[in-house]
Design an enzyme around this catalytic site. Structure first.
Site, PDB file in Angstrom:
ATOM      1  N   PRO A 235       8.258  10.072   2.714  1.00  0.00           N
ATOM      2  CA  PRO A 235       8.935   9.870   3.998  1.00  0.00           C
ATOM      3  C   PRO A 235       9.938   8.737   4.005  1.00  0.00           C
ATOM      4  CG  PRO A 235       6.650  10.388   4.372  1.00  0.00           C
ATOM      5  CD  PRO A 235       6.812  10.232   2.882  1.00  0.00           C
TER       6      PRO A 235
ATOM      7  N   VAL B 264       1.102  -1.371   2.456  1.00  0.00           N
ATOM      8  CA  VAL B 264       0.448  -0.494   1.493  1.00  0.00           C
ATOM      9  C   VAL B 264       1.071   0.899   1.533  1.00  0.00           C
ATOM     10  CG1 VAL B 264      -1.742   0.567   0.815  1.00  0.00           C
ATOM     11  CG2 VAL B 264      -1.690  -1.804   1.617  1.00  0.00           C
ATOM     12  N   TYR B 265       1.282   1.416   2.737  1.00  0.00           N
ATOM     13  CA  TYR B 265       1.903   2.737   2.878  1.00  0.00           C
ATOM     14  C   TYR B 265       3.285   2.749   2.244  1.00  0.00           C
ATOM     15  CZ  TYR B 265       4.244   6.711   4.982  1.00  0.00           C
ATOM     16  OH  TYR B 265       4.970   7.850   5.172  1.00  0.00           O
ATOM     17  N   HIS B 266       4.114   1.760   2.589  1.00  0.00           N
ATOM     18  CA  HIS B 266       5.442   1.694   2.002  1.00  0.00           C
ATOM     19  C   HIS B 266       5.372   1.569   0.486  1.00  0.00           C
ATOM     20  CE1 HIS B 266       6.928   0.998   6.074  1.00  0.00           C
ATOM     21  NE2 HIS B 266       8.140   1.157   5.609  1.00  0.00           N
TER      22      HIS B 266
ATOM     23  N   THR C 258       3.246   2.817  -1.566  1.00  0.00           N
ATOM     24  CA  THR C 258       3.032   4.111  -2.220  1.00  0.00           C
ATOM     25  C   THR C 258       4.312   4.939  -2.234  1.00  0.00           C
ATOM     26  OG1 THR C 258       2.266   5.198  -0.170  1.00  0.00           O
ATOM     27  CG2 THR C 258       0.600   4.152  -1.573  1.00  0.00           C
TER      28      THR C 258
END
Length: 253
Positions: free
Chosen positions: A142, A154-156, A158
């Site tokens: 995304p 953490v999301y970024h 990945t």
């Protein structure tokens, strides 16, 4: 005949969201879709819907964090269709919270699904694509990978990693395999884990983004366009000359 027609396309995360929308669209355009996700009831319903409208669909339970599952998914596709043309890595989760909240289990889940799942998918299909001499891997990362906001480290992380892995794969197999990264900002129901975003400002920002972002159907069209485009333009993923590097001997054969 389009360049999607008759292609065998494996789709992870196919029980909802981008994966589900992509499966429907590619099947309508003539692809033989192989659906993978944990919710087999939803996969069965989707496959039946596709078959009822003249498409070709099969499915198998898939946990992208579990290596035997992913390998079995690729083997199932080979047993069913004898080739693998495209892998669409669409499975993903998006829990977010400031690092100081130490939601380590959510960090592990995010890394396992968003990063490990992509790597396992690549590992499962790459030998077949190398033997065939063709293939296309589409990784969904995304638009969040292009920026950073509080609570999303953490999301970024990945998503940055998926982008780097995709570029490395592209360079290693330039001219033989196609690699595409699709970076949507998706409209639709918020991920259940995202509803538990600890920071209220991040949760509200996510809700706002979901109201104004593009639809999953638009993302599916982008994925279809990438598959069609690279079916027509062979070698389009070859890096510019200034990015060329000598490849190790094992890739030069």
């Amino acid at each position: 005949m389009t360049t999607i027609q008759e292609k065998v396309v494996l789709i992870t995360g196919a029980s909802s969201g981008i994966g589900e929308a992509t499966a429907r669209l590619l099947a309508r355009r003539g692809a033989k879709v192989v659906l993978g996700a944990r919710r087999t009831d939803r996969l069965a319903a989707l496959a039946a819907e596709i078959e009822a409208t003249g498409g070709t669909a099969s499915f198998q339970r898939l946990d992208v964090t579990h290596r035997p599952d992913v390998e079995a998914f690729a083997e199932f596709a080979l047993e069913t269709h004898e080739q693998i043309d495209v892998l669409v890595n669409a499975a993903g989760v998006m829990p977010m919270s400031p690092l100081w909240n130490r939601k380590i289990e959510e960090w592990e889940l995010t890394i396992d699904v968003n990063l490990r799942g992509v790597l396992l998918g690549i590992a499962a299909v790459l030998p077949t694509m190398q033997e065939q001499g063709w293939g296309h891997i589409v990784n969904v990362a995304p638009v969040a990978m292009h920026g950073l906001s509080p609570g999303s480290a953490v999301y970024h992380g990945t998503q940055y990693a998926v982008n780097a892995i995709s570029e490395g794969l592209r360079q290693e197999h330039a001219g033989r395999l196609h690699v595409t990264v699709v970076s949507p900002d998706v409209h639709g129901p918020i991920d259940p884990l995202a509803e538990r975003i600890a920071a209220s400002y991040a949760r509200e920002r996510m809700r706002t983004n979901r109201r104004i972002a593009v639809s999953v159907d638009a993302v599916a069209r982008s994925i279809a366009g990438a598959i069609e485009g690279y079916g027509i333009t062979a070698g389009a993923m070859r890096p510019p000359a200034r990015q060329q590097r000598p490849r190790p001997a094992e890739y030069a054969q």
